[in-house]
Design a protein around this motif. Sequence first.
Motif, PDB file in Angstrom:
ATOM      1  N   SER A  64       9.588  -4.965   6.087  1.00 14.88           N
ATOM      2  CA  SER A  64       8.888  -4.912   7.408  1.00 14.88           C
ATOM      3  C   SER A  64       7.486  -4.375   7.325  1.00 14.88           C
ATOM      4  O   SER A  64       7.002  -4.308   6.209  1.00 14.88           O
ATOM      5  N   VAL A  65       6.739  -4.435   8.384  1.00 12.67           N
ATOM      6  CA  VAL A  65       5.394  -3.735   8.614  1.00 12.67           C
ATOM      7  C   VAL A  65       5.352  -2.542   9.313  1.00 12.67           C
ATOM      8  O   VAL A  65       6.141  -2.480  10.585  1.00 12.67           O
ATOM      9  N   SER A  66       4.968  -1.610   9.027  1.00 15.47           N
ATOM     10  CA  SER A  66       5.126  -0.309   9.762  1.00 15.47           C
ATOM     11  C   SER A  66       3.638   0.297   9.788  1.00 15.47           C
ATOM     12  O   SER A  66       2.702   0.131   9.089  1.00 15.47           O
ATOM     13  N   GLU A  67       3.407   0.773  11.176  1.00 13.96           N
ATOM     14  CA  GLU A  67       2.141   1.392  11.511  1.00 13.96           C
ATOM     15  C   GLU A  67       2.050   2.765  10.755  1.00 13.96           C
ATOM     16  O   GLU A  67       3.039   3.410  10.339  1.00 13.96           O
ATOM     17  N   LEU A  68       0.936   3.426  10.294  1.00 16.21           N
ATOM     18  CA  LEU A  68       0.452   4.418   9.637  1.00 16.21           C
ATOM     19  C   LEU A  68      -0.228   5.433  10.775  1.00 16.21           C
ATOM     20  O   LEU A  68      -1.088   4.946  11.343  1.00 16.21           O
ATOM     21  N   TYR A  69       0.220   6.563  10.865  1.00 16.31           N
ATOM     22  CA  TYR A  69      -0.348   7.538  11.890  1.00 16.31           C
ATOM     23  C   TYR A  69      -1.116   8.647  11.187  1.00 16.31           C
ATOM     24  O   TYR A  69      -0.436   8.867  10.106  1.00 16.31           O
ATOM     25  N   ALA A  70      -2.082   8.904  11.862  1.00 22.61           N
ATOM     26  CA  ALA A  70      -2.936  10.072  11.333  1.00 22.61           C
ATOM     27  C   ALA A  70      -2.323  11.513  11.793  1.00 22.61           C
ATOM     28  O   ALA A  70      -1.818  11.585  12.718  1.00 22.61           O
ATOM     29  N   PRO A  71      -2.089  12.295  10.634  1.00 19.09           N
ATOM     30  CA  PRO A  71      -1.574  13.729  11.112  1.00 19.09           C
ATOM     31  C   PRO A  71      -2.523  14.527  11.633  1.00 19.09           C
ATOM     32  O   PRO A  71      -2.347  15.748  12.078  1.00 19.09           O
ATOM     33  N   VAL A  72      -3.859  14.240  11.172  1.00 19.31           N
ATOM     34  CA  VAL A  72      -4.955  15.208  11.842  1.00 19.31           C
ATOM     35  C   VAL A  72      -6.100  14.734  12.221  1.00 19.31           C
ATOM     36  O   VAL A  72      -6.173  12.942  11.916  1.00 19.31           O
ATOM     37  N   THR A  73      -6.972  14.917  12.935  1.00 19.96           N
ATOM     38  CA  THR A  73      -8.001  14.279  13.588  1.00 19.96           C
ATOM     39  C   THR A  73      -9.326  14.566  12.581  1.00 19.96           C
ATOM     40  O   THR A  73      -9.487  15.898  12.299  1.00 19.96           O
ATOM     41  N   GLY A  74     -10.073  13.831  12.473  1.00 16.00           N
ATOM     42  CA  GLY A  74     -11.181  13.938  11.611  1.00 16.00           C
ATOM     43  C   GLY A  74     -11.803  12.765  10.933  1.00 16.00           C
ATOM     44  O   GLY A  74     -11.675  11.578  11.377  1.00 16.00           O
ATOM     45  N   GLU A  75     -12.628  13.179  10.101  1.00 15.43           N
ATOM     46  CA  GLU A  75     -13.586  12.035   9.503  1.00 15.43           C
ATOM     47  C   GLU A  75     -12.740  11.676   8.010  1.00 15.43           C
ATOM     48  O   GLU A  75     -12.516  12.393   7.262  1.00 15.43           O
ATOM     49  N   VAL A  76     -12.547  10.410   7.763  1.00 14.27           N
ATOM     50  CA  VAL A  76     -11.889   9.713   6.289  1.00 14.27           C
ATOM     51  C   VAL A  76     -13.050  10.075   5.617  1.00 14.27           C
ATOM     52  O   VAL A  76     -14.121   9.458   5.721  1.00 14.27           O
ATOM     53  N   LEU A  77     -12.684  10.902   4.409  1.00 15.43           N
ATOM     54  CA  LEU A  77     -13.650  11.193   3.178  1.00 15.43           C
ATOM     55  C   LEU A  77     -13.219  10.040   2.184  1.00 15.43           C
ATOM     56  O   LEU A  77     -14.354   9.772   1.418  1.00 15.43           O
TER      57      LEU A  77
END
Length: 123
Positions: A64-77
């Motif tokens: 399948s294809v699954s969405e990835l969810y962010a566990p925190v809010t912020g800027e990707v480093l």
Amino acid sequence: MSVPADRQYTAEHEWVTVADGVATVGITAYAADALGDVVYVDLPSVGDSVTAGGTCGEIESTKSVSELYAPVTGEVLSVNSEVVDSPELVNTAPYEGGWLFTVRIEAEGDLLDAAAYTEITKA
């Protein structure tokens, strides 16, 4: 399946460790097992803003294809280029080499400890 106690989790099966205000994000062994053989990951780009609970990528497997969810809010480093090149790392080392990306934390989402996450996976 063991759930490491040194990190926090989301109900959507992501894990997060935090050091000096930076979160390292991956998916749990439970999620990797449920997905089956991971063949592709689509991760956010360095500099992107992610919002806790919002989608920030996809993980494709032979099932399948699954969405990835962010566990925190912020800027990707940073993103783990090894996982992009060898997505099977998500299955073989979900808590080590299979990490996905790092985020400078602005706000945390709804995170669970290992015991609470274990209860979710029992259901």
